[in-house]
Design an enzyme around this catalytic site. Structure first.
Site, PDB file in Angstrom:
ATOM      1  CG  ASP A  94      40.739  24.005  68.124  1.00 42.88           C
ATOM      2  OD1 ASP A  94      41.966  23.884  67.909  1.00 42.88           O
ATOM      3  OD2 ASP A  94      39.864  23.629  67.325  1.00 42.88           O
ATOM      4  CE  LYS A 118      42.215  21.776  65.474  1.00 40.44           C
ATOM      5  NZ  LYS A 118      41.347  22.840  64.996  1.00 40.44           N
ATOM      6  CD  GLU A 126      46.096  26.072  68.601  1.00 44.58           C
ATOM      7  OE1 GLU A 126      44.847  26.058  68.698  1.00 44.58           O
ATOM      8  OE2 GLU A 126      46.682  25.983  67.506  1.00 44.58           O
ATOM      9  CG  ASP A 179      48.120  24.454  63.889  1.00 45.89           C
ATOM     10  OD1 ASP A 179      47.872  25.300  63.017  1.00 45.89           O
ATOM     11  OD2 ASP A 179      47.618  24.458  65.030  1.00 45.89           O
ATOM     12  CG  ASP A 225      45.340  22.836  67.093  1.00 48.38           C
ATOM     13  OD1 ASP A 225      44.960  22.560  68.256  1.00 48.38           O
ATOM     14  OD2 ASP A 225      44.846  23.752  66.399  1.00 48.38           O
ATOM     15  CE  LYS A 273      48.674  27.614  65.357  1.00 46.18           C
ATOM     16  NZ  LYS A 273      47.215  27.606  65.004  1.00 46.18           N
ATOM     17  NE  ARG A 324      42.532  32.887  68.166  1.00 47.62           N
ATOM     18  CZ  ARG A 324      41.338  33.015  67.591  1.00 47.62           C
ATOM     19  NH1 ARG A 324      40.469  33.901  68.046  1.00 47.62           N
ATOM     20  NH2 ARG A 324      41.014  32.248  66.564  1.00 47.62           N
TER      21      ARG A 324
HETATM   22  N1  BES Z   1      45.101  25.353  63.696  1.00 49.79           N
HETATM   23  C1  BES Z   1      43.744  25.777  63.722  1.00 49.79           C
HETATM   24  C2  BES Z   1      43.314  26.452  62.419  1.00 49.79           C
HETATM   25  C3  BES Z   1      43.238  25.559  61.206  1.00 49.79           C
HETATM   26  C4  BES Z   1      42.035  24.991  60.831  1.00 49.79           C
HETATM   27  C5  BES Z   1      44.337  25.347  60.412  1.00 49.79           C
HETATM   28  C6  BES Z   1      41.959  24.210  59.699  1.00 49.79           C
HETATM   29  C7  BES Z   1      44.270  24.559  59.277  1.00 49.79           C
HETATM   30  C8  BES Z   1      43.070  23.998  58.915  1.00 49.79           C
HETATM   31  C9  BES Z   1      43.516  26.769  64.853  1.00 49.79           C
HETATM   32  O1  BES Z   1      44.305  26.561  65.982  1.00 49.79           O
HETATM   33  C10 BES Z   1      42.101  26.608  65.293  1.00 49.79           C
HETATM   34  O2  BES Z   1      41.762  25.555  65.762  1.00 49.79           O
HETATM   35  N2  BES Z   1      41.298  27.653  65.130  1.00 49.79           N
HETATM   36  C11 BES Z   1      39.938  27.603  65.514  1.00 49.79           C
HETATM   37  C12 BES Z   1      39.585  28.902  66.194  1.00 49.79           C
HETATM   38  C13 BES Z   1      38.249  28.885  66.887  1.00 49.79           C
HETATM   39  C14 BES Z   1      38.240  27.911  68.037  1.00 49.79           C
HETATM   40  C15 BES Z   1      37.952  30.287  67.388  1.00 49.79           C
HETATM   41  C16 BES Z   1      39.106  27.387  64.248  1.00 49.79           C
HETATM   42  O3  BES Z   1      39.466  27.915  63.189  1.00 49.79           O
HETATM   43  O4  BES Z   1      38.121  26.682  64.327  1.00 49.79           O
HETATM   44 ZN    ZN Z   2      46.116  25.647  65.657  1.00 53.81          ZN
HETATM   45 MN    MN Z   3      43.444  25.128  67.273  1.00 49.58          MN
END
Ligand code: BES
Ligand code: ZN
Ligand code: MN
Length: 494
Positions: free
Chosen positions: A343, A273, A345, A284, A266, A261, A347
């Protein structure tokens, strides 16, 4: 100056440089260090005699002997040293060398300290650890703030270890160490510098150095290829997305595909966020960095196997052109995705890359991603999460992680979780809500996997750290490079 290690036949008692690091297992002073003890006027024996040192894990003592090296650092590696203990001991030594301002150092690990660890594994671990401990990123500070000379080289003393095995292990460890340093150097870059275009340039540069073909798709290329999910994530940013396909051809037969990825920042997009720790989202792209680090090691070692590296990359920004919650996106695979949260994104990027991977008729595919915050809630910073569609391949990935001490723990990708990503309007939606967030992300990816064994590594809580310790600094960890190298080398029969 890049950091390097070398293997030498210099004996500990004849080394006279700025710093000699000696790894020692718990117990009395090892007999093979008696010569060094004598040379330094008994400095080592006195540390034991004073009760300041007995070789416990992470214990250190620094001596300034009247003769021999300017400094001697003893580093404890505990009772029954393992590969991980030797790697950590070497990292502690290298980090201390850097902090002390030594430009070079020597590292000794006598047979007593290696215990049951095979010679090749031991010297591999020493080289990996030395590289990890040496790491420091000062390029963006003004020179006056870093007056000490940088640590540029550590010579590892072979001692009486078998030359062939030690040499083989050191070569592998040095290549993996270089891969880890490359990955961390990319991870640490700020998002205004490391854009998707720059990430693709880093891949092209690496490929050029190792004579590997490297395909880069820009926005027009992504459109031509129908990579609708990557395009959707990147459409809100002034920085266009990219897709990189790196090819290493070292053998015959179906390749293994590594997918990372590459979100260079992000923000969450329209589903933005909170400000707290948002700066960490420069990391990220750590999955992409791990793939590049693995390719650096592969390019140096040239194992007899074919490996493909895929890096989908974009910046996730909110703007008037950004994709929205409720959008329906058409993927490269053909399935449609209802975006319920911009968020989620990562996947989306991985969906198009997994679909693209079918072209190679791969023997196996593994993706690595800072995918979900939920993985940190489940597993903390100790292990990564792993899921897949093939139990024996998942076990192979876990075993590689164990050898690398980049451990992965399997989460259950059970059919029952699939319901959470059902969409009313499209084939699948991109978020399954808060419950089992890492598993439903895994299920989403599985929707785009067809025709190969696959494993998914969630490194959201292991790719970077805010904890400084004796071996590692705060910041990027290079998580995944060692695991990938172990996986590929084992498959190559190396
Ligand atoms: N890049 C984030 C995941 C992440 C969170 C990485 C904290 C490192 C530290 C990912 O893109 C994300 O935002 N995931 C969301 C998914 C949710 C919206 C279903 C998450 O984990 O909150
Ligand atoms: Zn992310
Ligand atoms: Mn995200």
């Amino acid at each position: 100056m890049p950091f390097t290690t070398s293997l030498t036949d210099v004996a500990a008692e004849s080394y006279a440089g700025p710093l000699l690091i000696a790894l020692v297992a718990q117990g009395p002073l090892p007999g093979s260090l008696a010569g060094l003890d004598a040379r330094t006027g008994g400095a080592l024996g006195r540390a034991y005699g004073a009760g300041d040192f007995s070789g416990k894990k992470d214990e250190t003592v620094l001596a300034y002997p009247a003769a021999g090296p300017a400094r001697v650092l003893l580093v404890g590696v505990g009772k029954e040293p393992t590969r991980a203990a030797l790697r950590r001991g070497a990292a502690i030594g290298a980090k201390r060398a850097r902090v002390l301002g030594a430009a070079t150092a020597a590292l000794a690990c006598p047979a007593e300290s290696r215990a049951a660890v095979p010679v090749a594994d031991a010297f591999q671990s020493l080289a990996e650890g030395a590289a990890q401990g040496s790491w420091w990123f000062g390029e963006m500070k003004r020179p006056p703030e870093e007056p000490k000379p940088a640590l540029t080289a550590i010579e590892i003393l072979r001692g009486d270890a078998d030359p062939a095995a030690a040499g083989r292990g050191h070569t592998v460890g040095a290549a993996i160490g270089a891969g880890q340093l490359l990955a961390r150097g990319i991870q640490v870059l700020p998002p205004n510098v490391l854009t998707p275009a720059r990430l693709a340039e880093a891949a092209t540069e690496l490929a050029g150095r190792h004579g590997m073909p490297c395909l880069v798709l820009d926005r027009a290329g992504l459109e031509r290829e129908g990579m609708g999910a990557i395009l959707a994530v990147g459409v809100g940013s002034a920085q266009d997305p990219r897709f990189v396909a790196l090819e290493y051809r070292g053998g015959t037969g179906a390749p293994i595909v590594l997918i990372g990825k590459g979100i260079t920042f992000d923000t969450g997009g329209i589903s933005i966020k909170p400000a707290q720790s948002m700066e960490d989202m420069k990391y990220d792209m750590s999955g992409a960095a791990a793939v590049l680090g693995a390719f650096e090691a592969i390019g140096r070692l040239k194992p007899a196997i074919n490996v493909i590296g895929l890096i989908p990359s974009a910046e996730n920004m909110p703007s008037g052109t950004a994709y929205r919650p409720a959008d329906v996106v058409k993927t490269h695979f053909g399935k449609t995705i209802e975006v319920v949260n911009t968020d989620a994104e990562g996947r989306l990027l991985l969906a198009d890359a997994l679909s693209w991977a079918r072209k190679y008729q791969p023997a196996a595919v593994v993706d690595i991603a800072t995918l979900t915050g939920a993985i940190g809630i489940a597993l903390g910073q100790v292990v990564a999460g792993v899921m897949g569609n093939d139990p024996s391949f998942v076990q192979e990935v876990i075993a590689a992680g164990q050898r690398a001490h980049e451990r992965a723990w399997e989460l259950p990708l059970l059919d029952e979780y699939r319901d959470q990503i059902k969409s009313d309007i499209a084939d699948v939606k991109n978020s399954g809500g808060r419950l089992a967030g890492s598993i439903t992300a895994g299920w989403f990816l599985k929707e785009f996997v067809e025709g190969f064994p696959w494993a998914h590594l969630d490194i959201a809580s292991t790719a970077y750290t805010d904890r400084e310790d004796a071996a590692l600094v705060k910041g990027p960890t290079g998580m995944g490079v060692r695991l990938f190298a172990e996986l590929v080398l084992a498959r190559a029969g190396a």
